[in-house]
Design an enzyme around this catalytic site. Sequence first.
Site, PDB file in Angstrom:
ATOM      1  CG  ASP A   1       3.660  -0.439  -2.191  1.00  5.59           C
ATOM      2  OD1 ASP A   1       2.727  -1.101  -1.879  1.00  5.59           O
ATOM      3  OD2 ASP A   1       4.246   0.438  -1.662  1.00  5.59           O
TER       4      ASP A   1
ATOM      5  CG  ASP B   1      -1.853  -0.156  -1.504  1.00  4.16           C
ATOM      6  OD1 ASP B   1      -2.068   0.093  -0.310  1.00  4.16           O
ATOM      7  OD2 ASP B   1      -0.605   0.075  -2.100  1.00  4.16           O
TER       8      ASP B   1
END
Length: 205
Positions: A150, A184
């Site tokens: 991320d 995401d």
Amino acid sequence: MSLKKATILIVIILFIDQISKFYIKTHFALNEKLEIFSWFQIAFVENPGMAWGTKISDFAPSISDRTAKVSLTIFRILAVFGIGYWLIKSITEKSSRTLIFAISLILAGALGNIIDSVFYGILFDSSLGEVATFLPEQGYDTIFHGKVVDMLHFPMWSGVLPNWIPFYGGTYFTFFDPVFNIADMAISTGIGILIFFNKRAFQNS
């Protein structure tokens, strides 16, 4: 939307997602940050579990973290097959473009994070305190034990909440605090379309 167009969309999202993760892994050390704007940062973190870093073992303490990790990865793979079947079925039945577009986004995002979970443990070495190497002699873990990369962080506002706010008043709060990735975003956008454009998505059902 045809199968060809859906496939092109999925491939484009996967490419952008994996290129961004590869760049972060090979240029940033774990927890390193780069401020682009006051409200946008590149912040490299690794997520070993589900959304927000949640792990199966958090709910079932008797399961080891490694067993929980493999179980989660297998579940994700099965879910991808299910989403893929849903996509092909929707295209075959000539469902709405909105529905096919949303499913394609969700499938692309799920595939992007599965690649991290399955392969990144053997494709890269550790990012802790150093920039990772691609294709090292020894990866940071075994297959199925990779961590999701991320990097997108949008701390739009930070400060102490007013005391009159129930439960959270007087505490330090950041909006928006979670760090996420392109995959995401694709999943969240696809789910958002299904929720907010439900009638349009399922108009042929």
